[in-house]
Design an enzyme around this catalytic site. Structure first.
Site, short mmCIF file in Angstrom:
data_model
loop_
_atom_site.label_atom_id
_atom_site.label_comp_id
_atom_site.label_asym_id
_atom_site.label_seq_id
_atom_site.Cartn_x
_atom_site.Cartn_y
_atom_site.Cartn_z
N TRP A 99 8.22 57.68 72.25
CA TRP A 99 8.31 58.52 73.44
C TRP A 99 7.05 58.39 74.28
O TRP A 99 7.12 58.29 75.51
CB TRP A 99 8.59 59.97 73.08
CG TRP A 99 9.94 60.16 72.44
CD1 TRP A 99 10.18 60.60 71.18
CD2 TRP A 99 11.23 59.87 73.01
NE1 TRP A 99 11.53 60.61 70.93
CE2 TRP A 99 12.20 60.17 72.03
CE3 TRP A 99 11.66 59.38 74.25
CZ2 TRP A 99 13.56 60.00 72.25
CZ3 TRP A 99 13.03 59.21 74.47
CH2 TRP A 99 13.95 59.52 73.48
N ASP A 166 3.86 66.39 76.16
CA ASP A 166 5.30 66.38 75.86
C ASP A 166 5.46 67.15 74.56
O ASP A 166 5.03 66.69 73.50
CB ASP A 166 5.76 64.93 75.72
CG ASP A 166 7.23 64.80 75.30
OD1 ASP A 166 7.87 65.83 75.01
OD2 ASP A 166 7.73 63.65 75.25
N LYS A 190 15.82 70.18 71.19
CA LYS A 190 15.27 70.03 69.84
C LYS A 190 15.03 71.41 69.20
O LYS A 190 15.42 71.64 68.08
CB LYS A 190 13.95 69.25 69.88
CG LYS A 190 14.01 67.94 70.66
CD LYS A 190 14.68 66.82 69.92
CE LYS A 190 15.03 65.61 70.76
NZ LYS A 190 13.97 64.99 71.52
C1 LIG Z 1 13.90 63.72 72.45
C2 LIG Z 1 12.55 63.46 73.04
C3 LIG Z 1 12.38 62.98 74.34
C4 LIG Z 1 13.55 62.60 75.22
O1 LIG Z 1 14.18 63.72 75.70
P1 LIG Z 1 15.41 63.63 76.72
O2 LIG Z 1 15.60 65.06 77.08
O3 LIG Z 1 16.55 63.03 75.97
O4 LIG Z 1 14.99 62.79 77.86
C5 LIG Z 1 11.10 62.81 74.81
N1 LIG Z 1 10.02 63.11 74.06
C6 LIG Z 1 10.14 63.58 72.80
C7 LIG Z 1 8.92 63.89 72.00
C8 LIG Z 1 11.41 63.76 72.25
O5 LIG Z 1 11.54 64.24 71.01
#
Ligand SMILES: *Cc1c(COP(=O)(O)O)cnc(C)c1O
Length: 357
Positions: A99, A166, A190
């Site tokens: 990511w 993030d 998540k």
């Molecule tokens: C799942 C995830 C993403 C991507 O998220 P989307 O909402 O599908 O774009 C980005 N960063 C992390 C750390 C993730 O776990």
């Protein structure tokens, strides 16, 4: 049979969230209408948005001067929106996983992008610690929890430049000092709610420093000015996320969630370390994620991998197959996962060890 849901995302939600979402779909706030079929400008929905923002701030102890937004486009859109709004000349990134590297790729389109350190050469199985954050960077970007590799930065780090994180897969898993961050974002799916909304916590005064034109919908200022209601928000996703926030508050808030998360993770890591069939994918305990626990079969037992997945499935355990880039197993132990599910997994590992040896 009762299912034990270890999926990495979308992932387990509190039963409370599921039930309250169903109620809202059938009869929203005693309106006799579904939350799906009512104006987002109605006073009932405006109250949902305001309460979600208020609870977000309360649960994370967000100081004054920050806004909470519920946008669309996923964390992946934030990979571009962050540099679009904040990168003038140079940004710094820590590369800790798939990511992070996607975020870096997007930033490169907007200016100089310095990768201060990377654990890529070791399959992202550790968090780099020796690095220098350039003082002339517009911001420093980290991924606090690496959902795929199973590593986590469990403390709020110090940065000489605005810190952007993030937190898609560890938001609300531990108390954070929001004042150390300029911007925090993540997909809801998540640890917060269903897919369909992206939360952004943003320090209002970091904006307005880039010279480029920013399209209206990609400009954070647009959404701050309109209380995250510039256009139609993802109403069901926000409504449902609000239910999880209420559940969290009713269950001791973030500090209590952290305590439960540590207990669950210790239980599983201890078994991984003890059991002769398995080993943790992340060697250094300090770097091991409390949310996504990655492990593999020891070399002598590799041929039993599929058997173990089948055996686990017979016990109601779902979603533990590792990400295709890492292999092995990944058990995601988000806030809503009960300790009982971890106990069932640990027992399955113990029973399988006896069967094999
Ligand atoms: C799942 C995830 C993403 C991507 O998220 P989307 O909402 O599908 O774009 C980005 N960063 C992390 C750390 C993730 O776990």
């Amino acid at each position: 049979m009762k299912k034990h849901n270890f999926y990495a995302g979308p992932s387990i939600l509190p039963q409370y969230t599921i039930e309250k979402t169903l109620e809202g779909i059938q009869n929203f706030a005693e309106t006799g209408l579904s939350v799906l079929e009512i104006s987002h400008r109605s006073k009932e929905f405006v109250a949902v948005m305001e309460e979600a923002q208020r609870l977000f701030k309360e649960l994370l102890d967000i100081p004054d001067g920050y806004s909470v937004l519920f946008l669309q486009g996923g964390a992946s859109t934030q990979f571009a929106m962050v540099p679009y709004n904040l990168l003038n000349t140079k940004a710094a990134y820590l590369d800790t996983g798939a990511w992070s590297s996607k975020a870096i790729k997007e930033a490169k389109g907007f200016g100089e992008t310095a990768v201060v350190a990377s654990s890529k050469e070791q399959g992202y199985n550790y968090i780099p610690k020796d690095y220098q954050i350039p003082e002339d960077a517009d911001y420093f970007h980290i991924t606090t929890n690496n959902t795929i590799a199973g590593t986590e930065i469990k403390e709020d780090i110090d940065s000489p430049v605005p810190l952007v994180a993030d937190m898609s897969s560890d938001i609300f898993s531990r108390p954070i000092d929001v004042s150390k961050y300029a911007l925090i974002y993540g997909g809801a799916q998540k640890n917060l709610g269903p897919a369909g909304t992206t939360f952004v916590i943003i320090k209002d005064d970091i904006l307005g420093k880039v010279n480029r034109h920013i399209p209206t919908m990609l400009n954070y200022q647009t959404h701050i000015d309109k209380g995250s209601m510039f256009n139609t928000p993802p109403v069901l996703a926000v409504f449902s996320a609000l239910q999880t926030l209420k559940w969290l508050k009713n269950n001791g808030s973030v500090a209590a969630a952290q305590k439960r998360n540590i207990e669950k993770a210790n239980l599983l890591y201890d078994e991984i370390d003890r059991n002769k069939l398995f080993k943790a994918a992340v060697p250094n305990p300090e770097d091991r994620s409390l949310m996504n626990i990655t492990f593999v079969m020891n070399d002598d037992y590799k041929q039993h991998e599929q058997d173990f997945l089948d055996y686990a499935a017979q016990q109601g355990i779902v979603g533990i197959k590792g990400h295709r880039s890492v292999g092995g197993f990944r058990a995601s132990t988000y806030n809503a996962l009960p300790k009982e599910s971890v106990e069932v997994l640990v027992k399955a590992m113990q029973d399988f060890e006896k069967r094999v040896s």
